[in-house]
Motif scaffolding. Structure first.
Motif, mmCIF file in Angstrom:
data_model
loop_
_atom_site.group_PDB
_atom_site.id
_atom_site.type_symbol
_atom_site.label_atom_id
_atom_site.label_comp_id
_atom_site.label_asym_id
_atom_site.label_seq_id
_atom_site.Cartn_x
_atom_site.Cartn_y
_atom_site.Cartn_z
ATOM 1 N N ASP A 57 46.520 44.957 46.583
ATOM 2 C CA ASP A 57 45.146 45.273 46.188
ATOM 3 C C ASP A 57 44.382 43.955 46.066
ATOM 4 O O ASP A 57 44.702 43.101 45.243
ATOM 5 N N PHE A 58 43.373 43.770 46.926
ATOM 6 C CA PHE A 58 42.643 42.506 46.933
ATOM 7 C C PHE A 58 41.958 42.236 45.591
ATOM 8 O O PHE A 58 41.755 41.078 45.202
ATOM 9 N N GLY A 59 41.604 43.306 44.891
ATOM 10 C CA GLY A 59 40.958 43.103 43.598
ATOM 11 C C GLY A 59 41.877 42.420 42.607
ATOM 12 O O GLY A 59 41.470 41.510 41.867
ATOM 13 N N GLU A 60 43.136 42.822 42.585
ATOM 14 C CA GLU A 60 44.090 42.267 41.630
ATOM 15 C C GLU A 60 44.545 40.866 42.027
ATOM 16 O O GLU A 60 44.909 40.055 41.174
ATOM 17 N N PHE A 61 44.553 40.579 43.339
ATOM 18 C CA PHE A 61 45.093 39.302 43.810
ATOM 19 C C PHE A 61 44.003 38.374 44.346
ATOM 20 O O PHE A 61 44.290 37.443 45.085
ATOM 21 N N SER A 62 42.746 38.638 44.001
ATOM 22 C CA SER A 62 41.651 37.824 44.527
ATOM 23 C C SER A 62 41.773 36.360 44.086
ATOM 24 O O SER A 62 41.416 35.443 44.831
ATOM 25 N N ASN A 88 49.522 34.219 51.218
ATOM 26 C CA ASN A 88 49.362 34.835 52.534
ATOM 27 C C ASN A 88 50.137 36.145 52.566
ATOM 28 O O ASN A 88 51.197 36.269 51.936
ATOM 29 N N VAL A 89 49.639 37.122 53.294
ATOM 30 C CA VAL A 89 50.266 38.432 53.389
ATOM 31 C C VAL A 89 50.555 38.737 54.860
ATOM 32 O O VAL A 89 49.664 38.659 55.707
#
Length: 413
Positions: free
Chosen positions: A343-348, A363-364
């Motif tokens: 979730d980009f929100g949690e890992f921003s 990196n993903v």
């Protein structure tokens, strides 16, 4: 082909945007499109109509393959259609040869007058037969179909209207036969599950424990067929992260009354010792017997080999690819969106570019497929029966002719 080009452009766009996924759907829609291409193709007055028709199919096929190289089923169907065109042309040529009389040099006028049929010398006829019936060689596929000038010149040398009428009639027949054969190919794609499922009873025995990964319709139909034959068995379903298609398959099996256990992908090695057999689907089967399959499949195959558990792959013939993994035109993998994992929100905070070199700290990578080498596969179950990995080259050679193996890119031509 003014009427077909919008269809081609629309399908190319769908492939680029991944609106059509899955070997079955891609193969079927490709075959339907190529049938439309053949139907709308205008057969001109050139000597070799089969070559002109093959060129039209080849041109469209190159666009489709370039749109989404990972969908190998597109190239498979293009090659099958080119093979159909060649086979129908050879069939028509053989019929034409039957109506020709073979002559030898003679001074007897009576020999030349006793038959009104067009005649060919034995040398010309033998040369044409060698060209038409040459055995396939998987190194030159998708090159131009051989021209048959001797037959064409002989048919047109009569100079009367009957010859022209015969040419038009044979041209229409070639087109009609190719369209009918492509229709048969579409039926084969739609019905591939039935002959595969019929073999389930021979493979799945009473009280066996089976493991599979993710969700494959071929595997589902295979297990359904065994259940309908009153086989009692249990299935371990690895969930197939990050898309978790295994959850859907587990629900479908339970609805059919199959005892099912969902496990995480990381638990495969822990559970494999309890399993009698691994049955999985495939994205594509390569000419060397290797398999391109959903990510995580190589781990399952290694676990099966470590514990001497048979690793069985079920796949329809439209997934049989005449290429090898090392061929430059073969794309073995593609990366999906990182949003499937995080979730980009949690890992921003981890993905900012404030580091010295301007690159993010996190990196993903989200690959779609695994490659399973043939040494890890125990058996293939296809429309035509069970085959060992070493036999797949011969089986694939039956579906693709020597002039249809590779849709060559212009840059490598």
């Amino acid at each position: 082909m003014p009427d077909v080009q919008p269809l081609v452009s629309d399908f190319v766009l769908k492939l680029k945007r991944r609106k059509v996924e899955g070997s079955h759907a891609v193969a079927r829609q490709t075959a339907e499109l190529l049938r439309s291409v053949v139907s709308q193709h205008r057969m001109g007055s050139s000597a070799n109509q089969a070559a002109a028709l093959a060129d039209a199919v080849r041109a469209v096929g190159e666009q489709l393959i370039a749109a989404n190289p990972i969908e190998l089923a597109v190239g498979n169907i293009v090659r099958r259609v080119l093979h159909i065109i060649k086979e129908e042309d050879i069939s028509a040529t053989a019929v034409g040869i039957e109506g020709l009389s073979v002559t030898v040099d003679s001074d007897d006028e009576y020999d030349n007058e006793r038959d009104d049929r067009p005649s060919l010398s034995a040398a010309v006829l033998a040369a044409h037969a060698r060209n038409a019936l040459r055995a396939p060689s998987l190194q030159t596929l998708l090159e131009d179909i051989p021209v048959s000038p001797a037959i064409s010149r002989t048919a047109s040398s009569t100079g009367d209207s009957d010859g022209k009428t015969g040419d038009k009639s044979s041209t229409r027949k070639l087109k009609h036969d190719v369209i009918a054969a492509i229709g048969d190919l579409i039926d084969e794609i739609d019905s591939c599950y039935e002959p595969i499922s019929e073999q389930a009873v021979e493979l799945i025995h009473q009280n066996e424990v089976i493991l599979t990964l993710g969700r494959s319709r071929t595997v589902k139909e295979f297990l359904y067929a065994a259940k309908e034959k009153k086989r009692s068995f249990r299935v371990f379903v690895a969930e197939g992260a990050p898309r978790y298609q295994g959850h859907i398959l587990a629900k479908e099996l339970v609805e059919k009354g199959v005892q099912t256990t969902v496990i995480t992908d990381s638990a495969v090695f822990a559970m494999i010792s309890r399993v009698n057999m691994v049955i999985v689907g495939a994205h594509a089967v390569m000419a060397n017997g290797g398999v391109i399959a959903p990510v995580g499949m190589n781990m399952v195959a290694l676990a099966a080999q470590r514990h001497a558990v048979p690793f069985v792959v079920v796949a329809g013939s439209h997934k049989l690819c005449p290429l090898y993994p090392h061929n430059p035109e073969v794309l073995l993998n593609e990366l999906k969106s990182p949003s499937d994992l995080l979730d980009f929100g949690e890992f921003s905070d981890c993905m900012n570019f404030s580091t010295q070199d301007g690159s993010p700290l996190l990196n993903v990578v989200n690959p779609t497929f695994d490659y399973v080498p043939p040494k890890l596969v125990s058996l293939f179950i296809t429309d035509t029966g069970g085959h060992s990995p070493s036999y797949m080259y011969r089986l694939i050679a039956e579906y693709y002719s020597a002039d249809d193996l590779v849709v060559r890119r212009k840059s490598t031509a």
